[in-house]
Design a protein around this motif. Structure first.
Motif, mmCIF file in Angstrom:
data_model
loop_
_atom_site.group_PDB
_atom_site.id
_atom_site.type_symbol
_atom_site.label_atom_id
_atom_site.label_comp_id
_atom_site.label_asym_id
_atom_site.label_seq_id
_atom_site.Cartn_x
_atom_site.Cartn_y
_atom_site.Cartn_z
ATOM 1 N N GLN A 1 43.468 39.447 51.413
ATOM 2 C CA GLN A 1 42.135 39.394 52.011
ATOM 3 C C GLN A 1 42.108 40.247 53.279
ATOM 4 O OE1 GLN A 1 39.705 37.217 50.476
ATOM 5 N NE2 GLN A 1 41.224 36.889 48.879
ATOM 6 N N ALA A 2 41.920 41.567 53.109
ATOM 7 C CA ALA A 2 41.874 42.461 54.274
ATOM 8 C C ALA A 2 40.449 42.925 54.550
ATOM 9 C CB ALA A 2 42.777 43.668 54.049
ATOM 10 N N ASN A 3 39.739 43.247 53.488
ATOM 11 C CA ASN A 3 38.412 43.845 53.649
ATOM 12 C C ASN A 3 37.669 43.639 52.328
ATOM 13 O OD1 ASN A 3 36.238 45.764 53.557
ATOM 14 N ND2 ASN A 3 37.232 46.882 55.225
ATOM 15 N N ILE A 4 36.466 43.128 52.368
ATOM 16 C CA ILE A 4 35.721 42.822 51.140
ATOM 17 C C ILE A 4 35.507 44.080 50.297
ATOM 18 C CG2 ILE A 4 33.386 43.064 52.136
ATOM 19 C CD1 ILE A 4 34.476 40.389 49.612
ATOM 20 N N ARG A 5 35.425 45.238 50.976
ATOM 21 C CA ARG A 5 35.178 46.471 50.201
ATOM 22 C C ARG A 5 36.415 46.891 49.398
ATOM 23 N NH1 ARG A 5 33.854 50.914 53.627
ATOM 24 N NH2 ARG A 5 34.791 49.832 55.388
ATOM 25 N N ILE A 6 37.617 46.593 49.930
ATOM 26 C CA ILE A 6 38.841 46.873 49.166
ATOM 27 C C ILE A 6 38.912 45.912 47.977
ATOM 28 C CG2 ILE A 6 41.377 46.910 49.222
ATOM 29 C CD1 ILE A 6 41.230 47.585 52.198
ATOM 30 N N ILE A 7 38.561 44.657 48.228
ATOM 31 C CA ILE A 7 38.582 43.644 47.165
ATOM 32 C C ILE A 7 37.594 44.026 46.055
ATOM 33 C CG2 ILE A 7 38.063 41.216 46.660
ATOM 34 C CD1 ILE A 7 39.052 40.553 49.515
ATOM 35 N N GLN A 8 36.404 44.456 46.452
ATOM 36 C CA GLN A 8 35.385 44.848 45.452
ATOM 37 C C GLN A 8 35.863 46.034 44.618
ATOM 38 O OE1 GLN A 8 32.236 45.363 48.284
ATOM 39 N NE2 GLN A 8 31.333 43.343 47.894
ATOM 40 N N ALA A 9 36.549 46.984 45.275
ATOM 41 C CA ALA A 9 37.029 48.167 44.547
ATOM 42 C C ALA A 9 38.070 47.769 43.501
ATOM 43 C CB ALA A 9 37.614 49.186 45.526
ATOM 44 N N THR A 10 38.948 46.826 43.846
ATOM 45 C CA THR A 10 39.976 46.402 42.885
ATOM 46 C C THR A 10 39.337 45.628 41.736
ATOM 47 O OG1 THR A 10 41.459 46.172 44.781
ATOM 48 C CG2 THR A 10 42.256 45.327 42.689
ATOM 49 N N ALA A 11 38.353 44.783 42.065
ATOM 50 C CA ALA A 11 37.656 44.017 41.020
ATOM 51 C C ALA A 11 36.956 44.973 40.058
ATOM 52 C CB ALA A 11 36.658 43.058 41.656
ATOM 53 N N LYS A 12 36.373 46.034 40.611
ATOM 54 C CA LYS A 12 35.676 47.022 39.780
ATOM 55 C C LYS A 12 36.661 47.696 38.832
ATOM 56 C CE LYS A 12 32.456 50.825 40.251
ATOM 57 N NZ LYS A 12 32.050 51.909 41.124
ATOM 58 N N LYS A 13 37.812 48.039 39.369
ATOM 59 C CA LYS A 13 38.860 48.681 38.554
ATOM 60 C C LYS A 13 39.251 47.769 37.384
ATOM 61 C CE LYS A 13 42.675 51.121 37.719
ATOM 62 N NZ LYS A 13 42.756 52.461 37.252
ATOM 63 N N LEU A 14 39.262 46.445 37.643
ATOM 64 C CA LEU A 14 39.616 45.476 36.600
ATOM 65 C C LEU A 14 38.433 45.166 35.677
ATOM 66 C CD1 LEU A 14 41.705 42.696 38.361
ATOM 67 C CD2 LEU A 14 42.286 43.764 36.196
ATOM 68 N N GLY A 15 37.241 45.602 36.069
ATOM 69 C CA GLY A 15 36.037 45.253 35.315
ATOM 70 C C GLY A 15 35.730 43.771 35.427
ATOM 71 N N LEU A 16 36.143 43.178 36.552
ATOM 72 C CA LEU A 16 36.020 41.730 36.735
ATOM 73 C C LEU A 16 34.810 41.436 37.630
ATOM 74 C CD1 LEU A 16 38.123 39.638 35.677
ATOM 75 C CD2 LEU A 16 39.061 39.570 37.988
ATOM 76 N N PRO A 17 33.896 40.545 37.200
ATOM 77 C CA PRO A 17 32.782 40.193 38.083
ATOM 78 C C PRO A 17 33.303 39.480 39.326
ATOM 79 C CG PRO A 17 32.817 38.756 36.158
ATOM 80 C CD PRO A 17 33.872 39.805 35.933
ATOM 81 N N MET A 18 32.586 39.607 40.442
ATOM 82 C CA MET A 18 33.063 39.022 41.704
ATOM 83 C C MET A 18 33.172 37.496 41.614
ATOM 84 S SD MET A 18 34.061 41.379 43.654
ATOM 85 C CE MET A 18 34.244 40.770 45.341
ATOM 86 N N GLU A 19 32.521 36.878 40.626
ATOM 87 C CA GLU A 19 32.644 35.419 40.448
ATOM 88 C C GLU A 19 34.069 35.041 40.057
ATOM 89 O OE1 GLU A 19 30.113 37.192 38.793
ATOM 90 O OE2 GLU A 19 28.849 36.741 40.527
ATOM 91 N N GLN A 20 34.832 36.000 39.514
ATOM 92 C CA GLN A 20 36.217 35.704 39.124
ATOM 93 C C GLN A 20 37.229 36.217 40.151
ATOM 94 O OE1 GLN A 20 35.096 36.867 34.801
ATOM 95 N NE2 GLN A 20 37.241 36.274 34.747
ATOM 96 N N VAL A 21 36.727 36.531 41.334
ATOM 97 C CA VAL A 21 37.588 37.005 42.417
ATOM 98 C C VAL A 21 37.546 35.966 43.536
ATOM 99 C CG1 VAL A 21 37.993 38.847 44.084
ATOM 100 C CG2 VAL A 21 36.993 39.379 41.837
ATOM 101 N N VAL A 22 38.703 35.502 43.963
ATOM 102 C CA VAL A 22 38.726 34.520 45.051
ATOM 103 C C VAL A 22 38.606 35.279 46.375
ATOM 104 C CG1 VAL A 22 39.959 32.623 46.133
ATOM 105 C CG2 VAL A 22 40.180 32.999 43.663
ATOM 106 N N GLN A 23 37.543 34.985 47.105
ATOM 107 C CA GLN A 23 37.259 35.687 48.364
ATOM 108 C C GLN A 23 37.242 34.681 49.508
ATOM 109 O OE1 GLN A 23 33.474 37.939 47.968
ATOM 110 N NE2 GLN A 23 33.563 37.156 45.893
ATOM 111 N N THR A 24 38.158 34.832 50.438
ATOM 112 C CA THR A 24 38.164 33.956 51.615
ATOM 113 C C THR A 24 38.164 34.771 52.906
ATOM 114 O OG1 THR A 24 40.567 33.818 51.418
ATOM 115 C CG2 THR A 24 39.305 31.995 50.480
ATOM 116 N N VAL A 25 38.102 36.101 52.758
ATOM 117 C CA VAL A 25 38.198 36.979 53.938
ATOM 118 C C VAL A 25 37.095 36.664 54.958
ATOM 119 C CG1 VAL A 25 36.877 38.903 52.901
ATOM 120 C CG2 VAL A 25 38.569 39.369 54.676
ATOM 121 N N GLY A 26 35.924 36.248 54.478
ATOM 122 C CA GLY A 26 34.814 35.932 55.381
ATOM 123 C C GLY A 26 35.145 34.816 56.341
#
Ligand code: UT7
Length: 323
Positions: free
Chosen positions: A251-276
């Motif tokens: 959890q460094a930056n939401i934009r890095i997390i979004q880029a990796t999720a996109k690469k996986l074709g994974l919707p953000m609902e399947q990504v655990v986000q606690t960086v906020g």
């Protein structure tokens, strides 16, 4: 075949909340800029008398409770941290003594900055798979606030303190399916703390023991590298992107997390986000996110988890886990 399975998870965040608005009073920044560029709303700061060991021990105790085990059941303690209590003993040894893990167990720290938890997990996994331990405590814990330059807006808005832990147990069924670690020491100038004990006390002046980062350059390498490790991990297991149930990223930056999720074709609902909620807690960030999603019931037994991290060194790594 013996595998390492996750038997329990735990985490801890210090009580003191530092908001973006509070940072507006320290450096030339804004809540809006921080949220838009990083996704971070607030971070936690350890109390003056709290050290890495204290944070780690609370997270570890919670993981032991969740596993239904006692400290005396643990054979191995591996801590990922870049903000240890002392030069030696290792903070893992301090945790061993503090929790009452039996003397004679194995305990040591690993140093891989933000990838510290994944590196620690890899090592503990190898111990268990080769019969060197039956039960392991794997922890990521950091007091990043102690190495932050509070005058540097490029870094002070990003980091926070915290700890997360998992208990691993030997089992006949996977478990941790694979781990993948890498390092490239050639980029050390992009992200580092430029002082260490070997340089001598005279070299320690002012801000020299504070974190330095060329954020934008690190950002670009992180996005590229994490995209590659996703492919490497799935290929090694003969699995497809669609097989992954949960991405649990550093959890460094939401934009890095979004880029990796996109690469996986994974919707953000399947990504655990606690960086906020806690910013970049370095080695603590993955086990903090994992514990959050286990405790709120999102992660269920049998699901496939992809953990990935990138940090100073550079170091990077991943773990594919059947939970
Ligand atoms: O966990 C270990 C790995 N670390 C990371 O993954 C961190 C990677 N890097 C990042 O997350 C991002 O690069 C940052 C969040 C650090 C910075 O975001 P960016 O979109 O890369 O911004 P930038 O560094 O290109 O800076 C853009 C502008 C600059 O101003 P000018 O030159 O365009 O006038 C910066 O001075 O934003 C300015 N800036 C800020 N403005 C308000 C930098 N920090 C701040 C700030 N508040 N805190």
């Amino acid at each position: 075949m013996t595998y390492a399975r996750i038997k329990g998870t735990g985490s801890y965040l210090p009580e003191r909340v530092m908001t973006n608005t509070e940072l507006e009073g320290l450096v030339d920044t804004s809540d809006r800029w921080i949220q838009e560029r990083t996704g971070i709303r607030e971070r936690r700061i350890a109390a003056d008398d709290q050290t890495c060991r204290d944070l780690a021990m609370i997270a570890a105790s919670r993981a032991l409770d969740a596993a239904g085990l006692q400290p005396t059941d643990i054979d191995l303690v591996v801590l990922g941290t870049c903000t240890p209590d002392r030069i030696f003993p290792s903070t893992a040894c301090l945790i061993q003594a503090g929790l009452g893990i039996h003397p004679g167990a194995v305990a040591f720290d690993v140093s891989a900055a933000c990838s510290g938890f994944v590196f620690a997990l890899d090592v503990a996994n190898r111990f268990i798979r080769t019969g060197g331990a039956r039960t392991a405590l794997v922890i990521g814990a950091e007091t990043m606030s102690r190495i932050i330059d509070w005058n540097d807006r490029g870094t002070c808005v990003l980091f926070g303190d915290g700890a997360g832990a998992v208990v691993l147990e030997a089992a006949d069924e996977a478990g941790i399916l694979s781990t993948h670690l890498h390092a490239d020491g050639g980029c050390e100038d992009l992200l580092n703390v430029p002082w260490g004990v070997s340089q001598g006390q005279d070299a320690l002046q002012g801000s020299q023991a504070k974190l330095k980062m060329r954020g934008n350059e690190v950002f670009k390498v992180a996005v590229r590298t994490l995209g590659r490790i996703v492919d490497e991990t799935l290929d090694a297991n003969g699995l497809e992107k669609a097989d992954v149930d949960w991405l649990i990223p550093h959890q460094a930056n939401i934009r890095i997390i979004q880029a990796t999720a996109k690469k996986l074709g994974l919707p953000m609902e399947q990504v655990v986000q606690t960086v906020g909620e806690h910013g970049n807690t370095s080695a603590a960030s993955i086990p903090l996110a994992l514990d959050t999603a286990v405790r709120d019931g999102r992660i269920q037994p049998g699901e496939l988890l992809l953990l990935e991290a990138f940090g100073g060194g550079f170091t990077w790594g991943s773990a594919l886990i059947r939970y």
